[in-house]
Design a protein around this motif. Sequence first.
Motif, short mmCIF file in Angstrom:
data_model
loop_
_atom_site.label_atom_id
_atom_site.label_comp_id
_atom_site.label_asym_id
_atom_site.label_seq_id
_atom_site.Cartn_x
_atom_site.Cartn_y
_atom_site.Cartn_z
N ARG A 174 85.50 28.53 -36.88
CA ARG A 174 84.91 29.68 -36.71
C ARG A 174 84.76 30.08 -38.04
O ARG A 174 86.02 30.61 -38.76
CB ARG A 174 85.37 30.44 -35.66
CG ARG A 174 85.50 29.78 -34.29
CD ARG A 174 85.84 30.77 -33.10
NE ARG A 174 85.51 32.10 -33.22
CZ ARG A 174 84.34 32.38 -32.55
NH1 ARG A 174 83.96 31.83 -31.64
NH2 ARG A 174 83.97 33.71 -32.57
N GLY B 145 76.14 36.76 -39.98
CA GLY B 145 76.40 36.58 -38.28
C GLY B 145 77.41 35.72 -37.88
O GLY B 145 77.48 35.37 -37.02
N VAL C 9 79.00 31.35 -38.60
CA VAL C 9 78.73 30.21 -38.28
C VAL C 9 79.77 29.26 -37.61
O VAL C 9 81.08 29.86 -37.90
CB VAL C 9 78.09 29.17 -39.40
CG1 VAL C 9 77.01 30.11 -39.92
CG2 VAL C 9 79.30 29.09 -40.27
N CYS C 10 79.62 28.15 -37.08
CA CYS C 10 80.55 27.35 -36.47
C CYS C 10 80.45 25.97 -37.14
O CYS C 10 79.16 25.44 -37.18
CB CYS C 10 80.37 27.19 -35.14
SG CYS C 10 81.66 27.55 -33.97
N ALA D 65 76.37 25.45 -37.10
CA ALA D 65 76.06 25.81 -35.83
C ALA D 65 76.18 27.52 -35.52
O ALA D 65 77.05 28.08 -36.15
CB ALA D 65 77.05 25.24 -34.95
N PRO D 66 75.44 27.89 -34.58
CA PRO D 66 75.47 29.44 -34.40
C PRO D 66 76.91 29.74 -33.77
O PRO D 66 77.74 28.77 -32.95
CB PRO D 66 74.56 29.66 -33.22
CG PRO D 66 73.54 28.41 -33.22
CD PRO D 66 74.40 27.38 -34.02
N VAL E 122 79.21 26.12 -27.81
CA VAL E 122 78.28 25.75 -29.20
C VAL E 122 76.95 25.02 -28.87
O VAL E 122 77.27 23.86 -28.41
CB VAL E 122 79.33 25.45 -30.33
CG1 VAL E 122 78.37 25.15 -31.47
CG2 VAL E 122 80.27 26.12 -30.60
N THR F 244 73.50 23.26 -30.43
CA THR F 244 72.47 23.12 -31.46
C THR F 244 71.50 21.86 -30.77
O THR F 244 71.68 21.24 -29.77
CB THR F 244 72.96 22.76 -32.89
OG1 THR F 244 73.39 21.27 -32.63
CG2 THR F 244 74.13 23.60 -33.21
#
Length: 155
Positions: free
Chosen positions: A52, A59, A61-62, A83-84, A95, A97
């Motif tokens: 993380r 914002g 990312v992962c 990834a978000p 998570v 994508t």
Amino acid sequence: MGEEEPPEAALRPAPEDEGRHEPGLEPLWNESWYFDAVSADGTLGAYHRIGRMPNVDGGGVCVLGACIVQPGGPTLMLGEGAAPLPPSADDSQLVETPAVRASYACEKALERFRIEVSGTAAAFADHSAPLRGERGEPAEIEIELTFETDGVPYM
């Protein structure tokens, strides 16, 4: 002389350390969980990491990685570099994508953790090919593992 705490007690993590921590101010502050597994007979190995990075790109990312290896079979590697980031209130740490779906759950602090990962990995017949930057063939993978503590947790 007074009673002293045994030295090994100071090296035990607190149950709350299994969860997420308040991020630092550094732009690349990172909190990661690593999972390694080997079959009892040594013929299959798996690795997974979630990282993380909440201070990246405004914002967060992962970063995800998974690898499955076995003698005589291809190395399967899945990676996602941005990834978000799951919402802070989301304890499942889901998570998703287009290429990967991963979830993580601490079922009992310091005793039981479950991961599920699926997605499109790259298969490499030559296990050293990724080190040379070669591209593998697309391969779908699924990993479902439950990790149970077998001993005293160590910080």
